[in-house]
Every structure is written in C-alpha cells, then in structure tokens.
Scaffold this motif. Structure first.
Motif, short mmCIF file in Angstrom:
data_model
loop_
_atom_site.label_atom_id
_atom_site.label_comp_id
_atom_site.label_asym_id
_atom_site.label_seq_id
_atom_site.Cartn_x
_atom_site.Cartn_y
_atom_site.Cartn_z
N ALA A 196 0.84 -1.20 0.00
CA ALA A 196 0.00 0.00 0.00
C ALA A 196 0.88 1.25 0.00
O ALA A 196 0.62 2.21 -0.71
CB ALA A 196 -0.91 -0.01 1.21
N PHE A 197 1.95 1.20 0.80
CA PHE A 197 2.85 2.35 0.87
C PHE A 197 3.52 2.59 -0.48
O PHE A 197 3.63 3.71 -0.96
CB PHE A 197 3.91 2.08 1.95
CG PHE A 197 4.91 3.19 2.08
CD1 PHE A 197 4.49 4.48 2.38
CD2 PHE A 197 6.25 2.95 1.92
CE1 PHE A 197 5.40 5.50 2.53
CE2 PHE A 197 7.17 3.97 2.05
CZ PHE A 197 6.74 5.25 2.35
N ALA A 198 3.97 1.48 -1.09
CA ALA A 198 4.64 1.61 -2.38
C ALA A 198 3.73 2.18 -3.44
O ALA A 198 4.13 2.99 -4.26
CB ALA A 198 5.16 0.24 -2.82
N ALA B 79 8.43 10.00 14.18
CA ALA B 79 7.23 9.17 14.02
C ALA B 79 6.68 9.24 12.60
O ALA B 79 6.05 8.29 12.12
CB ALA B 79 6.16 9.60 15.02
N LEU B 80 6.95 10.36 11.94
CA LEU B 80 6.41 10.53 10.58
C LEU B 80 7.20 9.73 9.54
O LEU B 80 6.75 9.56 8.43
CB LEU B 80 6.44 12.02 10.19
CG LEU B 80 5.42 12.91 10.92
CD1 LEU B 80 5.67 14.37 10.61
CD2 LEU B 80 4.00 12.53 10.53
N ARG B 81 8.40 9.28 9.93
CA ARG B 81 9.23 8.57 8.94
C ARG B 81 8.75 7.15 8.73
O ARG B 81 8.21 6.52 9.64
CB ARG B 81 10.68 8.56 9.43
CG ARG B 81 11.36 9.90 9.24
CD ARG B 81 12.83 9.75 8.97
NE ARG B 81 13.53 9.15 10.08
CZ ARG B 81 14.06 9.85 11.09
NH1 ARG B 81 13.93 11.17 11.10
NH2 ARG B 81 14.68 9.25 12.07
N GLY C 78 4.83 0.66 11.16
CA GLY C 78 5.38 2.00 11.24
C GLY C 78 5.22 2.78 9.95
O GLY C 78 6.03 3.66 9.64
N LEU C 79 4.18 2.45 9.20
CA LEU C 79 3.99 3.14 7.92
C LEU C 79 2.78 4.08 7.91
O LEU C 79 2.64 4.90 7.02
CB LEU C 79 3.82 2.11 6.80
CG LEU C 79 5.11 1.47 6.29
CD1 LEU C 79 4.79 0.38 5.29
CD2 LEU C 79 6.01 2.51 5.66
N GLY C 80 1.92 3.92 8.90
CA GLY C 80 0.65 4.67 8.88
C GLY C 80 0.84 6.17 8.73
O GLY C 80 0.25 6.80 7.85
N LEU C 81 1.68 6.77 9.56
CA LEU C 81 1.88 8.22 9.50
C LEU C 81 2.63 8.61 8.22
O LEU C 81 2.33 9.65 7.62
CB LEU C 81 2.65 8.71 10.73
CG LEU C 81 1.86 8.68 12.05
CD1 LEU C 81 2.74 9.11 13.21
CD2 LEU C 81 0.66 9.61 11.95
N ALA C 82 3.60 7.77 7.83
CA ALA C 82 4.34 8.07 6.59
C ALA C 82 3.41 8.09 5.39
O ALA C 82 3.51 8.96 4.51
CB ALA C 82 5.46 7.06 6.39
N ALA D 99 0.37 11.16 1.42
CA ALA D 99 -0.92 11.48 0.80
C ALA D 99 -1.17 12.98 0.85
O ALA D 99 -1.64 13.58 -0.13
CB ALA D 99 -2.04 10.74 1.53
N ALA D 100 -0.81 13.61 1.97
CA ALA D 100 -1.03 15.05 2.09
C ALA D 100 -0.11 15.79 1.13
O ALA D 100 -0.55 16.67 0.39
CB ALA D 100 -0.76 15.49 3.53
#
Ligand SMILES: Nc1ncnc2c1ncn2[C@@H]1O[C@H](COP(=O)(O)OP(=O)(O)OP(=O)(O)O)[C@@H](O)[C@H]1O
Ligand SMILES: [Mg+2]
Length: 443
Positions: A287-289, A387-389, A407-411, A416-417
């Motif tokens: 999903a991150f990729a 935490a954002l990383r 550890g990907l949720g905030l990244a 997205a923003a």
C-alpha cells in the motif's frame, strides 16, 4: 531601509507589470523632459523671433504716423503701408487706450508673444488675444492717438506646436504596444514554468516544454531534469517495495500450505499467526509503495468522507466523535482513496492509543483539515518528526501487544497530504490530552 520598503510596497507584484513599469517609466520621463524643454524653449524662442519682426513693422507704422504732416496724411500713409506689411492698420484717435493684456491661461505661446511685443514696442498698449484665436488685436499709443493693428496670429507664433506632441504621444503609444506584445511573450514561459512546478508540487505532471529566453529555458530544463529524477526515484522505490513484497509472498504461501499439511497444535497456531502478521505487513508495504497517487483527483464531499470513516469505526465497535466546522461545504477536488486512507491511518492510530477519539473536519475557503485527536499518551515533541518517517515505530515495547504495525501509517498519511499539496502536523490535543494529528489539504 524605509525607502526600500516603501518602494517594494509601491511596486506592482507581477513580473509583467514590473517589466512594463521599468520599460515605460523612462519613455514617459523622456517625453516629459522633451515636452518641457523642447516645446517650452524651442517654441518660445521661435515665437519671440517672429514677434520681433512684427514688432518692428508696428514700430515702423507708429513712426510713420508720428512723422506725418497731419492726421489725414497719417491715415493715408497707414493705408498705403497696410498692403505691403500685410497688416490691418487704422488710426483711432478718439478711443483712449487702457493698457493691458487679455490672455487665456492655457495660451503659453500668447504669453511669450505679448511679452515680446511689449518689450520691443515699449509704449503703452493694449493686447487682446482672447477676442479671436487667429488674430491679435493691438492698440498702441502714438502721438496722434491709438493705432489699431490687427495681426494674423500665425505671423508671430510657430505653427502647429501640438503636432509635435501628437507625434510624440503617437510614437510612444506604438512603442508601448510593441513592448507589451514582446513582454507578454517573454513572461509566458516563466508563467508556464511556475504552473508546471506548482502542479508537480501537488503531485500532478503537466506537459511542459522549456521556451523563451536562455535563462528561462535553462530554468525550465533544470526543472524537467529534477522532475524526471524525482519521478524515477519514486518509481524505483515503488518497484523495489512491490518486488520485495511480491517475492516474499510466494514462499509465505508455500509455508502456509506446508503448515496446513501438518498436525494442528500450539506451535502451528503460533506459526500461522506469525504468517498472518507478515502478510499484513506485506500488505502495508504494498500500500505504501503504491501510495503515490494511484487515484486521480475527483470532486469529493469531505463531510461524507469523514462520516464514512466514522461509520466504519462504529461497525468495528469503536466510537469516533465527528465534528464539522467552518465552510463552505460541498465537493472538493481530492484523491478519494489516498485521502481516505490517510485519515483512516490517523484514526487507526488514535483508536490504538486512546479511548476517546474525535475527528474534526475544519473547512475554510482555501483549505480543509482533518483533525484527529485522542486521549492517549501522545508523542513527545522531540519524537514527532521521527514518528512521521516510514518504518518507524516508537516505543516498540508499548506497541508489541497491540499486534504489530509496521510504522507506515503516518508516513503514508504524510505522503498522501504532500502529494496533494498539503501537509501533516502532530501536536497535543488541547482538550483530550493525547495526540492531535492535523492533515491539511488545499481546496
Ligand atoms: N495517536 C497516537 N498516540 C500515541 N502515539 C502514536 C499515535 N499515533 C502514532 N503514534 C506513534 O507513532 C508511531 C508511528 O505511527 P505509524 O502510524 O506511522 O505506525 P504504526 O501505527 O506503528 O504502524 P502502522 O500504522 O503502519 O500499522 C507509532 O508506532 C506510535 O508509537
Ligand atoms: Mg498506525
């Protein structure tokens, strides 16, 4: 310093208007100088010279009148003079002269003319320039009474001084028109570059071709190279993550199959749950990729997007308080899936760390913000950037029992923003006491 600020505030903001000012100001100044110096001096001089000649003719007539044997002789001689001099001359012995000047305030050449006449003739006289704008009426005192002269004005004043003005204004209008047309063409490539850069900042790739002056073209080419490099990096990252996730999935599937063949027991159960966790992680990697704008912007009502997320949480048995502030309501151009996933991640975090969770949709004419607050422990200020990383989980021990995030949720939310020209900030929730995550997006 103060002057500079004043100047900066006085300057127009746009490049086009500034360039226009730089171009036109000297032209206008030059014109003003030419108008004052040339028209004032030159035409003044010409008027004085021509008037001088006429003044001597008048003086000659005055002498003639005064030297004549009698009044009737004077009148006769004047009549004879009138033809070669081209003036209308009469003696008017009965009317007294009231010396003075009748002159319109706009009549600049008239002032020089009257001035010169008075100086050359040096006798009491009345000058009337107002009765007829083509004829000068002049009463001069002589020993035989008033001498009336009617002099065509064009004999004393330079012809058509306004023609020069017309030419000057006309030619500068033509020059300005050419300059404006040229400037437009010079500014357009800069504007195109700004538009392409702004769009890329918001995650869209507009067609762009460097044009215009060498410097602008160089900036455009540099922008294109930069854009290509960023796109290549994103693509590489995507390819690597999807490749790894995909390649790991096949052996995982094999392990799961092998596990299914084995006797069920406490060990197999543990392995199965580990496999499930690994699969969840791989899903997160994928999903991150793919996160970088797979979906296209579309008009979305942010209020209903927020309501859907709250409804989803309710279905999972968790309550999320929903607030909507400001306006105007209505659809906003957003990437629906990307945005929803970002807000969902913030909500997931809040639900994982807190008991009370609130989602506030804050609308303004230029932007909208999804604010997620909880009453959990929050994140200390010095660890928020960390935490954002991607792949960063704070306090592993704290999270262990919650069944492993990667550890990907905030990244993902930050990505997205940014992909939509927005941002994500973390701070303290004033009234809930936990973390407050604010995802802002431009409208
Ligand atoms: N609302 C919150 N309150 C306290 N800590 C938080 C909160 N949200 C995030 N964190 C901390 O920030 C870290 C990073 O969060 P992030 O959402 O990126 O990853 P994650 O939740 O651990 O994993 P994932 O979201 O990928 O499943 C978390 O591990 C957690 O320690
Ligand atoms: Mg998370």
């Amino acid at each position: 310093m103060m002057e500079m600020q004043w100047l900066r505030r006085g300057l127009p903001r746009g490049l086009f208007n500034r360039a226009l000012l730089i171009l036109l100001l000297p032209i206008l100044l030059l014109q003003a100088v030419i108008a004052v110096v040339f028209i004032q001096r030159h035409f003044d001089g010409v008027t004085r010279q021509m008037t001088e000649a006429v003044a001597y003719e008048i003086l000659y007539a005055v002498e003639t009148v005064e030297n004549a044997a009698s009044l009737s002789d004077a009148a006769r001689q004047l009549e004879m003079l009138a033809v070669p001099l081209g003036l209308f001359l009469t003696l008017d012995p009965d009317t007294p002269i009231t010396p003075g000047l009748k002159l319109g305030f706009w009549d600049l050449s008239g002032r020089a003319l009257a001035d010169e006449l008075a100086r050359r003739i040096a006798r009491p006289m009345a000058i009337d320039l107002m009765r007829d704008d083509k004829v000068v009426f002049l009463h001069v005192a002589t020993a035989r009474g008033a001498l009336l002269a009617e002099i065509p004005r064009r004999r004393m004043v330079a012809a058509n001084p306004h023609l020069l003005l017309v030419w000057m204004l006309g030619s500068s209008a033509v020059l300005s028109a050419i300059a404006i047309a040229f400037l437009r063409n010079q500014i357009r490539p800069i504007r195109d570059l700004a538009r392409a850069a702004e769009a890329f900042g918001k995650g869209r790739t507009l067609p762009f071709r460097p044009r215009g002056a060498a410097e602008v073209r160089a900036a455009g080419a540099a922008f294109l190279a930069m854009r290509a490099r960023i796109e290549r990096q994103i693509e590489q990252r995507t390819r690597m993550l999807t490749g790894v996730s995909h390649d790991l999935r096949t052996p995982l599937t094999r392990i799961r199959l092998a596990l299914a063949m084995m006797e069920p027991g406490p060990e197999t159960e543990e392995i199965a749950s580990d496999i499930a966790e690994m699969e969840r992680m791989l899903d997160a990697f994928l999903a991150f990729a793919r996160g970088d704008g797979q979906d296209e912007p579309a008009p979305v009502d942010p209020a209903s997007l927020a309501a859907r997320i709250v409804a989803d949480a309710a279905r999972m048995g968790r309550e999320v308080e929903l607030r909507i502030e400001g306006g105007p309501p209505g659809p906003v151009a957003l990437r629906p899936a990307t945005t929803r996933r970002a807000v969902q991640n913030l909500i997931d975090n809040a639900l994982a760390h807190g008991r009370r969770v609130r989602l506030t949709l804050r609308l303004s004419p230029q932007a909208l913000a999804f604010v997620v607050e909880d009453d959990g422990p929050g994140i200390p200020p010095e660890r928020r950037a960390e935490a954002l990383r991607p792949f960063v989980r704070l306090d592993e021990a704290r999270n262990q029992d919650r069944g492993g995030g990667v550890g990907l949720g905030l990244a993902i939310a930050l990505d997205a923003a940014r992909a939509q020209g927005g941002g994500l900030t973390l701070d303290d929730s004033a009234d809930l006491g936990g973390l407050r995550a604010t995802l802002t997006l431009p409208r």
